[in-house]
Design a protein around this motif. Sequence first.
Motif, short mmCIF file in Angstrom:
data_model
loop_
_atom_site.label_atom_id
_atom_site.label_comp_id
_atom_site.label_asym_id
_atom_site.label_seq_id
_atom_site.Cartn_x
_atom_site.Cartn_y
_atom_site.Cartn_z
N ALA A 30 0.85 -1.20 0.00
CA ALA A 30 0.00 0.00 0.00
C ALA A 30 0.88 1.25 0.00
O ALA A 30 1.77 1.39 0.84
N GLU A 31 0.64 2.16 -0.94
CA GLU A 31 1.48 3.34 -1.10
C GLU A 31 1.43 4.28 0.09
O GLU A 31 2.41 4.93 0.43
N GLU A 32 0.29 4.38 0.71
CA GLU A 32 0.12 5.36 1.79
C GLU A 32 0.66 4.88 3.13
O GLU A 32 1.32 5.62 3.83
N ALA A 33 0.34 3.64 3.50
CA ALA A 33 0.67 3.22 4.87
C ALA A 33 1.00 1.74 5.00
O ALA A 33 0.77 1.16 6.05
N GLY A 34 1.54 1.12 3.99
CA GLY A 34 1.90 -0.29 4.09
C GLY A 34 3.08 -0.50 5.01
O GLY A 34 3.99 0.33 5.08
N ALA A 35 3.08 -1.61 5.73
CA ALA A 35 4.22 -1.97 6.58
C ALA A 35 5.40 -2.33 5.69
O ALA A 35 5.22 -2.88 4.59
N VAL A 36 6.61 -2.04 6.15
CA VAL A 36 7.82 -2.32 5.37
C VAL A 36 8.64 -3.37 6.11
O VAL A 36 8.90 -3.25 7.30
N PHE A 37 9.05 -4.40 5.37
CA PHE A 37 9.94 -5.43 5.88
C PHE A 37 11.22 -5.35 5.07
O PHE A 37 11.18 -5.33 3.84
N VAL A 38 12.36 -5.27 5.77
CA VAL A 38 13.65 -5.10 5.09
C VAL A 38 14.49 -6.35 5.32
O VAL A 38 14.83 -6.69 6.45
N LYS A 39 14.81 -7.02 4.21
CA LYS A 39 15.69 -8.18 4.26
C LYS A 39 17.07 -7.73 3.84
O LYS A 39 17.22 -7.07 2.81
N VAL A 40 18.07 -8.07 4.63
CA VAL A 40 19.46 -7.75 4.30
C VAL A 40 20.19 -9.06 4.07
O VAL A 40 20.48 -9.80 5.02
N ALA A 41 20.45 -9.37 2.80
CA ALA A 41 21.17 -10.58 2.43
C ALA A 41 22.66 -10.32 2.51
O ALA A 41 23.16 -9.33 1.95
N THR A 42 23.38 -11.19 3.20
CA THR A 42 24.83 -11.02 3.35
C THR A 42 25.61 -11.79 2.29
O THR A 42 26.83 -11.86 2.36
N LEU A 43 24.91 -12.35 1.31
CA LEU A 43 25.49 -13.00 0.14
C LEU A 43 26.30 -14.25 0.49
O LEU A 43 27.19 -14.66 -0.26
N ASP A 44 26.01 -14.85 1.63
CA ASP A 44 26.64 -16.11 2.03
C ASP A 44 25.59 -17.16 2.38
O ASP A 44 25.86 -18.13 3.07
N GLY A 45 24.35 -16.93 1.92
CA GLY A 45 23.26 -17.85 2.22
C GLY A 45 22.48 -17.47 3.46
O GLY A 45 21.52 -18.14 3.81
N ASN A 46 22.88 -16.39 4.11
CA ASN A 46 22.20 -15.92 5.32
C ASN A 46 21.64 -14.53 5.10
O ASN A 46 22.01 -13.84 4.16
N ALA A 47 20.75 -14.14 6.00
CA ALA A 47 20.14 -12.81 5.91
C ALA A 47 19.59 -12.39 7.27
O ALA A 47 19.36 -13.23 8.14
N MET A 48 19.40 -11.11 7.40
CA MET A 48 18.72 -10.54 8.55
C MET A 48 17.39 -10.00 8.04
O MET A 48 17.29 -9.56 6.91
N LEU A 49 16.39 -10.05 8.91
CA LEU A 49 15.10 -9.48 8.57
C LEU A 49 14.74 -8.45 9.63
O LEU A 49 14.76 -8.75 10.82
N TYR A 50 14.42 -7.25 9.16
CA TYR A 50 14.01 -6.16 10.04
C TYR A 50 12.53 -5.91 9.81
O TYR A 50 12.09 -5.75 8.68
N VAL A 51 11.80 -5.88 10.91
CA VAL A 51 10.34 -5.72 10.87
C VAL A 51 9.97 -4.42 11.58
O VAL A 51 10.75 -3.90 12.38
N PRO A 52 8.78 -3.90 11.30
CA PRO A 52 8.37 -2.67 11.99
C PRO A 52 8.37 -2.86 13.51
O PRO A 52 7.92 -3.90 14.02
N ALA A 53 8.89 -1.87 14.21
CA ALA A 53 8.93 -1.92 15.67
C ALA A 53 7.52 -1.75 16.23
O ALA A 53 6.66 -1.14 15.58
N PRO A 54 7.28 -2.25 17.43
CA PRO A 54 5.97 -2.04 18.06
C PRO A 54 5.67 -0.55 18.22
O PRO A 54 6.58 0.27 18.37
N GLN A 55 4.42 -0.20 18.18
CA GLN A 55 4.00 1.20 18.26
C GLN A 55 4.50 1.88 19.54
O GLN A 55 4.65 3.10 19.57
N THR A 56 4.76 1.15 20.59
CA THR A 56 5.20 1.75 21.85
C THR A 56 6.58 2.38 21.74
O THR A 56 6.96 3.18 22.58
N VAL A 57 7.33 2.06 20.70
CA VAL A 57 8.68 2.60 20.51
C VAL A 57 8.65 4.00 19.92
O VAL A 57 9.59 4.77 20.06
#
Length: 114
Positions: A30-57
Amino acid sequence: MRLKTNIWVGAYLRRCQVAGAFSAVRRRGAEEAGAVFVKVATLDGNAMLYVPAPQTVYDDSRPIDRFFVPIAKDPLPESAVEERLLREIRFDPDAWIVETEDKQGRHFLDLAAA
């Protein structure tokens, strides 16, 4: 007022590019307010996934900021990250997925909102 998701994603992609990392939108939500998930691939078969923080943050004095938390302390096999992303999309069809490739595992999320 919060910055539209498509504008935030565009700024994030430019930030990664400036630092020499490849980053692309894998799934447009969604262009206006979609949640964003960021995958960071380290190019060795592994990755980190960053998700939206809880609203309390969030800080009410800076409503345009977006905050993210990793789902794990250390990189996971990419297959585990992909499984999590599939679950997230089933739960929220308006979600965005942005993938960054960086051998050093830099995520640039602390700089995208600045």
